[in-house]
Each structure stands twice: as C-alpha cells, then as structure tokens.
Design a protein around this motif. Structure first.
Motif, PDB file in Angstrom:
ATOM      1  N   LYS A   1      36.331  34.597  39.638  1.00 21.74           N
ATOM      2  CA  LYS A   1      35.398  35.972  39.373  1.00 21.74           C
ATOM      3  C   LYS A   1      35.265  36.411  40.546  1.00 21.74           C
ATOM      4  O   LYS A   1      35.401  37.926  40.524  1.00 21.74           O
TER       5      LYS A   1
ATOM      6  N   ARG B   1      38.477  38.452  41.494  1.00 19.01           N
ATOM      7  CA  ARG B   1      38.711  39.730  40.790  1.00 19.01           C
ATOM      8  C   ARG B   1      37.737  41.031  41.263  1.00 19.01           C
ATOM      9  O   ARG B   1      38.310  41.684  41.437  1.00 19.01           O
ATOM     10  N   ARG B   2      36.574  40.347  41.316  1.00 16.77           N
ATOM     11  CA  ARG B   2      35.440  41.398  41.996  1.00 16.77           C
ATOM     12  C   ARG B   2      36.077  41.843  43.301  1.00 16.77           C
ATOM     13  O   ARG B   2      36.025  43.164  43.574  1.00 16.77           O
TER      14      ARG B   2
ATOM     15  N   LEU C   1      36.747  46.072  44.015  1.00 19.60           N
ATOM     16  CA  LEU C   1      35.799  46.759  45.047  1.00 19.60           C
ATOM     17  C   LEU C   1      36.784  47.103  46.196  1.00 19.60           C
ATOM     18  O   LEU C   1      36.578  48.026  46.666  1.00 19.60           O
TER      19      LEU C   1
END
Length: 141
Positions: free
Chosen positions: A42, A45-46, A50
């Motif tokens: 996760k 992915r962030r 961003l």
C-alpha cells in the motif's frame, strides 16, 4: 531543475514497465516484481500516486531550460498525469474489488479505457520517456 527532469523520465519508464508487464513479464522478471510490489504494498501505491501528482505539478511550473516558462514539458506532463490516474484507478479497484457500482465515474471510465489499451499506452509512455531523454529541446516544437 535537472532532478525533476530525471525523475520524470524514471517515472515514465517505470510506468511503461507496469503497463507492459502482462506482455513482456515472462521475458523480464523485473516487470513482474514491480507489478507484485504494486499489488501488495500500500505504501508503494501511495508513493507512486503522490509522486505522480507532484511530478505533474513540477513539470508544469518548472520545465526544462530551453522550453517556455510555463507548461514547457506539456507532453511528458500529460503522460505522467494519465499514468497517475491509471495508478489511482488500479489502487481503488484493488481496494474495492467486491463493490459493484452501477454508475461509472470519470476515473473508472478512464481506467477501463487504458486497461483495454494497456500495451499501446505502455509503448507510447516508453516513446515519450525516450524522446524526453534523447531530445529535450523538442519541447519547443
């Protein structure tokens, strides 16, 4: 801002690797490793999402030197934005796989379009990255 320039090229090449991982993943194990990291982490992915939005803004306001002062790197910026939207779609789809919504949002429609044409978009992204690297003066055209 040479760092933004190099980061945008790396981001585009990693994105084209994700997009081409289904086609060429058997030949290049690194592509499958990247795809696995995207699906399982996760934080990864962030960071990609961003980082993509930050690079889009940075390319819009701080383009390479020979180009115009604002929106000089329009093609790489647009490609990074679309790639970031695809990452966002994949991340949301991964978290909400069990939900079925009757209406599609713009993000879902864009993501589904690029899912169908993933290989072609991967080649376009790779070409944009290579042209942006080998011919940075082409922003004037």
């Amino acid at each position: 801002m040479m760092q933004i320039y190099l980061l945008s090229i790396v981001y585009l090449l990693v994105g084209s690797g994700f997009l081409l991982s289904d086609t060429y993943g058997g030949q290049f194990a690194l592509l499958l490793t990247l795809r696995y990291a995207f699906r399982t982490s996760k934080a990864f992915r962030r960071a990609l999402i961003l980082g993509g939005f930050a690079l889009t803004l940075a390319l819009g306001f701080f383009p390479m030197e020979p180009g115009p002062a604002l929106l000089g790197d329009l093609v790489p910026m647009a490609n990074i934005l679309v790639l970031t939207l695809w990452y966002l779609f994949r991340a949301l789809r991964h978290s909400d796989e069990k939900e079925n919504l009757e209406e599609q949002s713009v993000l879902e429609a864009t993501g589904l379009y690029f899912e169908k044409n993933k290989r072609n978009f991967g080649f376009v992204t790779c070409i944009v990255a290579l042209l942006h690297f080998f011919v940075p003066v082409s922003v004037l055209l």
